[in-house]
Motif scaffolding. Structure first.
Motif, PDB file in Angstrom:
ATOM      1  N   ARG A   8      20.664  19.046 100.966  1.00 22.48           N
ATOM      2  CA  ARG A   8      21.823  18.182 101.192  1.00 22.48           C
ATOM      3  C   ARG A   8      21.955  17.827 102.661  1.00 22.48           C
ATOM      4  NH1 ARG A   8      26.445  18.145 103.260  1.00 22.48           N
ATOM      5  NH2 ARG A   8      26.311  20.329 103.882  1.00 22.48           N
ATOM      6  N   GLN A   9      21.752  18.805 103.533  1.00 15.44           N
ATOM      7  CA  GLN A   9      21.847  18.550 104.974  1.00 15.44           C
ATOM      8  C   GLN A   9      20.754  17.591 105.439  1.00 15.44           C
ATOM      9  OE1 GLN A   9      22.052  21.990 107.443  1.00 15.44           O
ATOM     10  NE2 GLN A   9      24.029  22.662 106.648  1.00 15.44           N
ATOM     11  N   ILE A  10      19.538  17.754 104.909  1.00 18.75           N
ATOM     12  CA  ILE A  10      18.438  16.856 105.281  1.00 18.75           C
ATOM     13  C   ILE A  10      18.805  15.416 104.930  1.00 18.75           C
ATOM     14  CG2 ILE A  10      16.068  16.175 104.719  1.00 18.75           C
ATOM     15  CD1 ILE A  10      15.447  19.190 104.363  1.00 18.75           C
ATOM     16  N   VAL A  11      19.308  15.218 103.725  1.00 18.23           N
ATOM     17  CA  VAL A  11      19.649  13.867 103.276  1.00 18.23           C
ATOM     18  C   VAL A  11      20.806  13.310 104.105  1.00 18.23           C
ATOM     19  CG1 VAL A  11      20.457  12.486 101.323  1.00 18.23           C
ATOM     20  CG2 VAL A  11      18.781  14.306 100.954  1.00 18.23           C
ATOM     21  N   GLU A  12      21.772  14.130 104.411  1.00 15.72           N
ATOM     22  CA  GLU A  12      22.922  13.695 105.209  1.00 15.72           C
ATOM     23  C   GLU A  12      22.487  13.269 106.611  1.00 15.72           C
ATOM     24  OE1 GLU A  12      26.456  16.231 107.053  1.00 15.72           O
ATOM     25  OE2 GLU A  12      26.676  16.016 104.881  1.00 15.72           O
ATOM     26  N   VAL A  13      21.636  14.070 107.235  1.00 19.52           N
ATOM     27  CA  VAL A  13      21.142  13.737 108.573  1.00 19.52           C
ATOM     28  C   VAL A  13      20.257  12.499 108.522  1.00 19.52           C
ATOM     29  CG1 VAL A  13      19.585  14.517 110.416  1.00 19.52           C
ATOM     30  CG2 VAL A  13      21.359  16.050 109.535  1.00 19.52           C
ATOM     31  N   ALA A  14      19.378  12.417 107.527  1.00 15.61           N
ATOM     32  CA  ALA A  14      18.514  11.250 107.396  1.00 15.61           C
ATOM     33  C   ALA A  14      19.344   9.985 107.194  1.00 15.61           C
ATOM     34  CB  ALA A  14      17.548  11.438 106.226  1.00 15.61           C
ATOM     35  N   ASP A  15      20.377  10.071 106.398  1.00 18.79           N
ATOM     36  CA  ASP A  15      21.265   8.933 106.163  1.00 18.79           C
ATOM     37  C   ASP A  15      21.836   8.430 107.500  1.00 18.79           C
ATOM     38  OD1 ASP A  15      22.968   7.035 105.125  1.00 18.79           O
ATOM     39  OD2 ASP A  15      24.111   8.428 103.887  1.00 18.79           O
ATOM     40  N   ARG A  16      22.320   9.355 108.310  1.00 15.54           N
ATOM     41  CA  ARG A  16      22.885   8.979 109.612  1.00 15.54           C
ATOM     42  C   ARG A  16      21.837   8.372 110.528  1.00 15.54           C
ATOM     43  NH1 ARG A  16      22.681  11.570 114.237  1.00 15.54           N
ATOM     44  NH2 ARG A  16      22.168  13.600 113.299  1.00 15.54           N
ATOM     45  N   TYR A  23      15.243   3.092 109.571  1.00 10.46           N
ATOM     46  CA  TYR A  23      14.345   3.874 108.727  1.00 10.46           C
ATOM     47  C   TYR A  23      12.981   4.059 109.386  1.00 10.46           C
ATOM     48  CZ  TYR A  23      11.002   4.837 105.014  1.00 10.46           C
ATOM     49  OH  TYR A  23       9.973   5.376 104.275  1.00 10.46           O
ATOM     50  N   GLU A  24      12.397   2.967 109.844  1.00 12.40           N
ATOM     51  CA  GLU A  24      11.037   3.034 110.386  1.00 12.40           C
ATOM     52  C   GLU A  24      10.974   3.873 111.656  1.00 12.40           C
ATOM     53  OE1 GLU A  24       7.256   0.042 110.786  1.00 12.40           O
ATOM     54  OE2 GLU A  24       9.220  -0.749 111.320  1.00 12.40           O
ATOM     55  N   ALA A  25      12.017   3.777 112.492  1.00 14.11           N
ATOM     56  CA  ALA A  25      12.010   4.486 113.775  1.00 14.11           C
ATOM     57  C   ALA A  25      12.314   5.974 113.638  1.00 14.11           C
ATOM     58  CB  ALA A  25      13.021   3.846 114.728  1.00 14.11           C
ATOM     59  N   THR A  26      12.832   6.387 112.490  1.00 12.49           N
ATOM     60  CA  THR A  26      13.179   7.798 112.275  1.00 12.49           C
ATOM     61  C   THR A  26      11.955   8.564 111.781  1.00 12.49           C
ATOM     62  OG1 THR A  26      15.469   7.239 111.709  1.00 12.49           O
ATOM     63  CG2 THR A  26      14.671   9.394 111.021  1.00 12.49           C
ATOM     64  N   SER A  27      11.658   9.663 112.441  1.00 10.84           N
ATOM     65  CA  SER A  27      10.495  10.479 112.058  1.00 10.84           C
ATOM     66  C   SER A  27      10.939  11.761 111.356  1.00 10.84           C
ATOM     67  CB  SER A  27       9.683  10.849 113.300  1.00 10.84           C
ATOM     68  OG  SER A  27      10.431  11.724 114.129  1.00 10.84           O
ATOM     69  N   PHE A  28       9.979  12.424 110.726  1.00 10.99           N
ATOM     70  CA  PHE A  28      10.238  13.747 110.167  1.00 10.99           C
ATOM     71  C   PHE A  28      10.765  14.674 111.260  1.00 10.99           C
ATOM     72  CE2 PHE A  28       7.307  13.167 106.404  1.00 10.99           C
ATOM     73  CZ  PHE A  28       8.250  13.512 105.457  1.00 10.99           C
ATOM     74  N   ALA A  29      10.164  14.581 112.441  1.00 14.38           N
ATOM     75  CA  ALA A  29      10.563  15.456 113.544  1.00 14.38           C
ATOM     76  C   ALA A  29      12.010  15.227 113.937  1.00 14.38           C
ATOM     77  CB  ALA A  29       9.636  15.235 114.743  1.00 14.38           C
ATOM     78  N   GLY A  36      17.754  21.407 112.209  1.00 16.41           N
ATOM     79  CA  GLY A  36      17.449  22.736 112.723  1.00 16.41           C
ATOM     80  C   GLY A  36      16.415  23.447 111.882  1.00 16.41           C
ATOM     81  N   LEU A  37      15.433  22.689 111.387  1.00 14.98           N
ATOM     82  CA  LEU A  37      14.377  23.247 110.543  1.00 14.98           C
ATOM     83  C   LEU A  37      13.028  23.136 111.228  1.00 14.98           C
ATOM     84  CD1 LEU A  37      15.022  21.824 106.950  1.00 14.98           C
ATOM     85  CD2 LEU A  37      15.268  24.189 107.667  1.00 14.98           C
ATOM     86  N   SER A  38      12.138  24.061 110.916  1.00 12.90           N
ATOM     87  CA  SER A  38      10.752  23.900 111.333  1.00 12.90           C
ATOM     88  C   SER A  38      10.093  22.864 110.435  1.00 12.90           C
ATOM     89  CB  SER A  38      10.007  25.225 111.202  1.00 12.90           C
ATOM     90  OG  SER A  38       9.869  25.572 109.828  1.00 12.90           O
ATOM     91  N   ARG A  39       8.992  22.268 110.909  1.00  9.31           N
ATOM     92  CA  ARG A  39       8.312  21.265 110.103  1.00  9.31           C
ATOM     93  C   ARG A  39       7.855  21.852 108.762  1.00  9.31           C
ATOM     94  NH1 ARG A  39       6.410  16.705 113.012  1.00  9.31           N
ATOM     95  NH2 ARG A  39       5.498  15.989 111.055  1.00  9.31           N
ATOM     96  N   GLY A  40       7.384  23.096 108.797  1.00  6.62           N
ATOM     97  CA  GLY A  40       6.910  23.726 107.565  1.00  6.62           C
ATOM     98  C   GLY A  40       8.019  23.865 106.537  1.00  6.62           C
ATOM     99  N   ASN A  41       9.179  24.323 106.966  1.00  4.70           N
ATOM    100  CA  ASN A  41      10.313  24.453 106.050  1.00  4.70           C
ATOM    101  C   ASN A  41      10.787  23.089 105.562  1.00  4.70           C
ATOM    102  OD1 ASN A  41      10.404  27.234 106.127  1.00  4.70           O
ATOM    103  ND2 ASN A  41      11.808  27.301 107.851  1.00  4.70           N
ATOM    104  N   PHE A  42      10.672  22.103 106.428  1.00  5.35           N
ATOM    105  CA  PHE A  42      11.093  20.751 106.067  1.00  5.35           C
ATOM    106  C   PHE A  42      10.263  20.236 104.892  1.00  5.35           C
ATOM    107  CE2 PHE A  42      11.314  16.197 106.318  1.00  5.35           C
ATOM    108  CZ  PHE A  42      12.605  15.932 106.741  1.00  5.35           C
ATOM    109  N   TYR A  43       8.944  20.417 104.963  1.00  6.49           N
ATOM    110  CA  TYR A  43       8.058  19.894 103.921  1.00  6.49           C
ATOM    111  C   TYR A  43       8.243  20.607 102.582  1.00  6.49           C
ATOM    112  CZ  TYR A  43       5.523  17.014 107.260  1.00  6.49           C
ATOM    113  OH  TYR A  43       5.190  16.054 108.182  1.00  6.49           O
ATOM    114  N   TYR A  44       8.882  21.756 102.605  1.00  4.98           N
ATOM    115  CA  TYR A  44       9.199  22.439 101.348  1.00  4.98           C
ATOM    116  C   TYR A  44      10.160  21.585 100.520  1.00  4.98           C
ATOM    117  CZ  TYR A  44      11.410  25.757  98.166  1.00  4.98           C
ATOM    118  OH  TYR A  44      11.899  26.376  97.037  1.00  4.98           O
ATOM    119  N   HIS A  45      11.047  20.853 101.180  1.00  5.69           N
ATOM    120  CA  HIS A  45      12.081  20.068 100.499  1.00  5.69           C
ATOM    121  C   HIS A  45      11.655  18.612 100.236  1.00  5.69           C
ATOM    122  CE1 HIS A  45      15.025  23.291 101.030  1.00  5.69           C
ATOM    123  NE2 HIS A  45      14.519  23.446 102.239  1.00  5.69           N
ATOM    124  N   PHE A  46      10.942  18.022 101.189  1.00 10.70           N
ATOM    125  CA  PHE A  46      10.506  16.631 101.042  1.00 10.70           C
ATOM    126  C   PHE A  46       9.086  16.492 101.576  1.00 10.70           C
ATOM    127  CE2 PHE A  46      15.130  16.176 101.248  1.00 10.70           C
ATOM    128  CZ  PHE A  46      15.376  15.318 100.184  1.00 10.70           C
TER     129      PHE A  46
END
Length: 199
Positions: A8-16, A23-29, A36-46
């Motif tokens: 939920r937090q990932i989607v909320e932050v991505a939305d903002r 969209y294009e300028a926003t990266s996974f990083a 406040g996630l590591s890249r590895g933990n991030f890929y677990y969700h998306f």
């Protein structure tokens, strides 16, 4: 933190971020950093940014549905409900002057990118269009309800675009007042309550 809350937090932050920088300028990083996630933990969700985009569009659709429900419950008449739509430009003027309309900017960017999700994003506008048309039908404009709904959507998007360009709050207020006057001219006259004595 539970996985569902992290998602939920990932989607909320991505939305903002999609709204504020695109969209294009926003990266996974960018998203991972703000959550406040590591890249590895991030890929677990998306696994892909497109998966996040789908979730953001779904979140925005839920927000629009909730907003329309609020206007439906609060408005005593169809014209009151339509005014709620018009006045959102004033209520959200600071964000609009900074970043534009969240629906309009996303639709425009995805269209330019020829992104597969552009039609899904356009359905956010369709929610407003259908709802506004229903209000105009209730006002007695069944034959032209959809055209009136599109006209009001066009006016509001034009105001949002120029407000972003010129950062002019007075312009927003003037245009909202003009749209309200336009709406008033299309509302059926209330029955007279003045009693007339027979001659």
């Amino acid at each position: 933190m539970r996985a569902s809350e992290t998602r939920r937090q990932i989607v909320e932050v991505a939305d903002r971020l999609f709204y504020e920088i695109g969209y294009e300028a926003t990266s996974f990083a960018d998203i991972a950093r703000d959550v406040g996630l590591s890249r590895g933990n991030f890929y677990y969700h998306f696994k892909t940014k497109d998966e996040i985009l789908d979730a953001v569009i779904e979140r925005r659709a839920a927000t629009v549905h909730a907003l329309l429900d609020t206007w439906e419950d609060a408005g005593e008449s169809p014209s009151d409900r339509i005014r709620s739509f018009v006045r959102i430009l004033v209520e959200n003027r600071t964000k609009i002057m900074a970043h534009g309309c969240p629906v309009g900017t996303l639709c425009a960017e995805l269209s330019k990118l020829q992104h597969a999700a552009r039609d899904d994003a356009a359905r956010l506008f369709a929610l407003f269009r259908t709802w506004l048309a229903r209000q105009f039908v209730a006002l007695g404009h069944e034959g032209e309800a959809d055209a009136l709904a599109l006209h009001l959507l066009m006016r509001s998007q034009g105001v949002a675009a120029l407000a972003t360009a010129f950062r002019d709050e007075d312009f927003i207020r003037r245009e909202v007042a003009d749209m309200e006057a336009w709406l008033e001219a299309r509302c059926p006259a209330a029955p007279s309550t003045v009693s007339h004595r027979p001659d």
